[in-house]
Design a protein around this motif. Structure first.
Motif, PDB file in Angstrom:
ATOM      1  N   ILE A 156       0.850  -1.189   0.000  1.00 21.06           N
ATOM      2  CA  ILE A 156       0.000   0.000   0.000  1.00 21.06           C
ATOM      3  C   ILE A 156       0.884   1.237   0.000  1.00 21.06           C
ATOM      4  O   ILE A 156       1.853   1.318   0.762  1.00 21.06           O
ATOM      5  N   CYS A 157       0.580   2.197  -0.860  1.00 23.86           N
ATOM      6  CA  CYS A 157       1.306   3.467  -0.925  1.00 23.86           C
ATOM      7  C   CYS A 157       2.797   3.180  -1.159  1.00 23.86           C
ATOM      8  O   CYS A 157       3.153   2.461  -2.083  1.00 23.86           O
ATOM      9  N   GLY A 158       3.683   3.718  -0.325  1.00 27.27           N
ATOM     10  CA  GLY A 158       5.112   3.540  -0.542  1.00 27.27           C
ATOM     11  C   GLY A 158       5.565   2.101  -0.492  1.00 27.27           C
ATOM     12  O   GLY A 158       6.564   1.736  -1.127  1.00 27.27           O
ATOM     13  N   PHE A 159       4.843   1.256   0.231  1.00 28.59           N
ATOM     14  CA  PHE A 159       5.217  -0.146   0.271  1.00 28.59           C
ATOM     15  C   PHE A 159       4.691  -0.910  -0.936  1.00 28.59           C
ATOM     16  O   PHE A 159       4.995  -2.094  -1.088  1.00 28.59           O
ATOM     17  N   GLY A 160       3.974  -0.222  -1.813  1.00 29.30           N
ATOM     18  CA  GLY A 160       3.682  -0.783  -3.119  1.00 29.30           C
ATOM     19  C   GLY A 160       4.947  -0.902  -3.945  1.00 29.30           C
ATOM     20  O   GLY A 160       5.208  -1.931  -4.582  1.00 29.30           O
ATOM     21  N   GLY A 161       5.769   0.134  -3.921  1.00 28.35           N
ATOM     22  CA  GLY A 161       7.033   0.079  -4.642  1.00 28.35           C
ATOM     23  C   GLY A 161       7.955  -0.990  -4.095  1.00 28.35           C
ATOM     24  O   GLY A 161       8.583  -1.750  -4.843  1.00 28.35           O
ATOM     25  N   SER A 180      -2.679   2.525  -4.489  1.00 30.56           N
ATOM     26  CA  SER A 180      -2.132   3.886  -4.308  1.00 30.56           C
ATOM     27  C   SER A 180      -0.608   3.841  -4.273  1.00 30.56           C
ATOM     28  O   SER A 180       0.038   4.435  -3.414  1.00 30.56           O
ATOM     29  N   MET A 181      -0.011   3.132  -5.227  1.00 31.26           N
ATOM     30  CA  MET A 181       1.421   2.855  -5.211  1.00 31.26           C
ATOM     31  C   MET A 181       2.273   4.125  -5.318  1.00 31.26           C
ATOM     32  O   MET A 181       2.012   5.005  -6.111  1.00 31.26           O
ATOM     33  N   TYR A 182       3.287   4.185  -4.458  1.00 31.54           N
ATOM     34  CA  TYR A 182       4.342   5.190  -4.527  1.00 31.54           C
ATOM     35  C   TYR A 182       5.654   4.483  -4.820  1.00 31.54           C
ATOM     36  O   TYR A 182       5.946   3.449  -4.209  1.00 31.54           O
ATOM     37  N   ASP A 183       6.445   5.036  -5.702  1.00 35.69           N
ATOM     38  CA  ASP A 183       7.850   4.658  -5.841  1.00 35.69           C
ATOM     39  C   ASP A 183       8.622   5.664  -4.993  1.00 35.69           C
ATOM     40  O   ASP A 183       8.967   6.762  -5.448  1.00 35.69           O
ATOM     41  N   ILE A 271      17.542   6.328   0.272  1.00 30.56           N
ATOM     42  CA  ILE A 271      16.451   6.162  -0.682  1.00 30.56           C
ATOM     43  C   ILE A 271      16.566   7.124  -1.865  1.00 30.56           C
ATOM     44  O   ILE A 271      16.010   6.867  -2.924  1.00 30.56           O
ATOM     45  N   MET A 272      17.300   8.234  -1.683  1.00 28.27           N
ATOM     46  CA  MET A 272      17.494   9.153  -2.806  1.00 28.27           C
ATOM     47  C   MET A 272      18.500   8.631  -3.820  1.00 28.27           C
ATOM     48  O   MET A 272      18.607   9.167  -4.918  1.00 28.27           O
ATOM     49  N   ASN A 273      19.246   7.607  -3.453  1.00 35.14           N
ATOM     50  CA  ASN A 273      20.344   7.166  -4.308  1.00 35.14           C
ATOM     51  C   ASN A 273      20.270   5.695  -4.689  1.00 35.14           C
ATOM     52  O   ASN A 273      21.160   5.187  -5.362  1.00 35.14           O
ATOM     53  N   ILE A 274      19.202   5.003  -4.250  1.00 35.10           N
ATOM     54  CA  ILE A 274      19.083   3.580  -4.554  1.00 35.10           C
ATOM     55  C   ILE A 274      17.704   3.312  -5.137  1.00 35.10           C
ATOM     56  O   ILE A 274      16.741   3.061  -4.408  1.00 35.10           O
ATOM     57  N   PRO A 275      17.549   3.384  -6.462  1.00 37.58           N
ATOM     58  CA  PRO A 275      16.255   3.100  -7.090  1.00 37.58           C
ATOM     59  C   PRO A 275      15.873   1.643  -6.905  1.00 37.58           C
ATOM     60  O   PRO A 275      16.740   0.782  -6.718  1.00 37.58           O
ATOM     61  N   ILE A 276      14.572   1.359  -6.950  1.00 32.88           N
ATOM     62  CA  ILE A 276      14.120   0.008  -6.610  1.00 32.88           C
ATOM     63  C   ILE A 276      13.422  -0.740  -7.748  1.00 32.88           C
ATOM     64  O   ILE A 276      13.187  -1.936  -7.620  1.00 32.88           O
ATOM     65  N   LEU A 277      13.087  -0.079  -8.835  1.00 32.54           N
ATOM     66  CA  LEU A 277      12.257  -0.735  -9.831  1.00 32.54           C
ATOM     67  C   LEU A 277      12.957  -0.957 -11.171  1.00 32.54           C
ATOM     68  O   LEU A 277      12.314  -1.070 -12.210  1.00 32.54           O
ATOM     69  N   ALA A 278      14.279  -1.045 -11.137  1.00 26.37           N
ATOM     70  CA  ALA A 278      15.038  -1.257 -12.369  1.00 26.37           C
ATOM     71  C   ALA A 278      14.767  -2.623 -12.990  1.00 26.37           C
ATOM     72  O   ALA A 278      14.918  -2.806 -14.194  1.00 26.37           O
ATOM     73  N   TYR A 279      14.341  -3.587 -12.162  1.00 31.72           N
ATOM     74  CA  TYR A 279      14.153  -4.947 -12.652  1.00 31.72           C
ATOM     75  C   TYR A 279      12.677  -5.355 -12.644  1.00 31.72           C
ATOM     76  O   TYR A 279      12.347  -6.527 -12.504  1.00 31.72           O
ATOM     77  N   ILE A 280      11.805  -4.374 -12.839  1.00 36.46           N
ATOM     78  CA  ILE A 280      10.361  -4.621 -12.794  1.00 36.46           C
ATOM     79  C   ILE A 280       9.937  -5.689 -13.804  1.00 36.46           C
ATOM     80  O   ILE A 280       9.024  -6.483 -13.554  1.00 36.46           O
ATOM     81  N   LYS A 281      10.609  -5.741 -14.944  1.00 38.30           N
ATOM     82  CA  LYS A 281      10.234  -6.716 -15.979  1.00 38.30           C
ATOM     83  C   LYS A 281      10.459  -8.153 -15.512  1.00 38.30           C
ATOM     84  O   LYS A 281       9.852  -9.090 -16.054  1.00 38.30           O
TER      85      LYS A 281
END
Length: 347
Positions: A156-161, A180-183, A271-281
């Protein structure tokens, strides 16, 4: 002016950056009274549980089970969020509803927040908060009444990402849904709608870098103020909506960061320097369900993920709903859709 306000609020709600000072004790030490923001169903049992993540942090959760299940092995779900909330709020409400539909469900407080361990308090991490989901899967897979081959997660929200990131990594997770997803790393590093300039980003990082020296000199972590308490008629609409949930009897909880505390002033450092969704595929061929409100300020984040994710995937837009409606509005949250999605795909 609107974009400036959005950037300012992104710094407050995601980074915890503020000029105010407030020293917070561990929520666990406050011994807040037992309080849930929803009514437990008489068809569901709830028990407190603990489990450790890969970093040795003990997490606190609530395990919800449908009553009278006998010896049946159940499909299971792990749920967390929103960002800055606790398990007695939205994630617990979701767990309560999904348990009524035949799932074993754990809602949990992420590391460094709520009743979970971790010092200093009120810290977020791209890595550790992703790991928290996998630790919940560890726990579920060890329960005798749970089928470890039928485990999904809801963020939910930020924990969607973080849920999407955990699913990309952890192949035990068979399906993932977000509402209500947040990255969080994207919003933290780029601002809402990616409007944060390099100059603005650099200034924020400079302030956090200097704050680390202050914290080191003082031997303690410094915190901002809970900015929701400063809500005015001039505040952005989504801030008013957050206030209506977190600061009123509707959703207030003593241990919730957004209700009653603040993130550390250096919260955005990783969190400003470590993106989390690079491997979404790499979630594919496991299915993704993204649910967002039609009028939510965060809607674009779910839409962007839908564009880049591989099939199977589905984007569901809830008419006339705003971001926080999907926290607790039973007439807005599509629980029947969630039930069908997981019962179809947890196999």
């Amino acid at each position: 002016m609107k974009s400036i306000k959005l950037l300012a609020m992104a710094a407050v709600f995601v980074l915890g950056h503020s000029y105010g000072q407030k020293n917070l004790k561990s929520e666990k030490m406050n011994n807040a009274k037992e309080h849930y923001t929803f009514q437990l169903s008489d068809k569901v049992s709830r028990q407190k549980v603990t489990f450790k993540n890969r970093y040795g942090i003990t997490l606190s959760g609530d395990l919800y089970l449908p009553k009278n299940i006998g010896n049946e092995k159940l499909p299971a779900l792990a749920i967390s969020g929103p960002f800055g909330a606790v398990k007695e709020q939205s994630s617990g409400l979701y767990a309560n509803e999904m348990a009524q539909k035949g799932f074993a469900v754990i809602s949990f407080d992420p590391s460094y927040t709520g009743e979970s361990e971790g010092e200093p308090r009120n810290i977020a991490s791209s890595d550790i908060n992703t790991e928290d989901f996998s630790a919940a899967v560890d726990f579920l897979g060890l329960q005798k009444n749970i089928d470890r081959n039928k485990i999904g997660i809801i963020g939910i929200c930020g924990f969607g990402g973080f849920a999407l990131n955990a699913t990309a990594i952890d192949k035990r997770i068979k399906a993932v849904a977000t509402t209500s997803m947040y990255d969080i790393p994207r919003v933290a590093s780029k601002g809402y709608y990616d409007k944060l300039s390099l100059e603005e980003r650099t200034k924020i990082l400079e302030q956090m870098s200097l704050q680390r020296w202050k914290d080191a000199e003082n031997g303690k972590t410094e915190y901002g103020e809970n900015e929701l308490g400063k809500k005015t008629d001039e505040s952005p609409q989504f801030v008013k909506e957050y206030y209506d949930y977190y600061k009123t009897s509707r959703g207030f909880h003593e241990r919730s960061i957004n209700s009653n505390a603040a993130w550390s002033k250096t919260n955005g450092f990783s969190i400003m320097n470590i993106p989390i969704l690079a491997y979404i595929k790499e979630i594919s061929p496991r299915p993704i369900l993204l649910i967002a409100g039609e009028n939510a300020h965060s809607r674009y984040l779910s839409e962007d993920i839908y564009k880049v994710a591989s099939e199977p995937k589905e984007l569901m837009i809830i008419p006339n709903a705003v971001h926080v409606d999907l926290y607790d509005k039973l007439d807005k949250i599509p629980f029947d859709k969630l039930e069908n999605f997981f019962k179809t795909n947890l196999k």
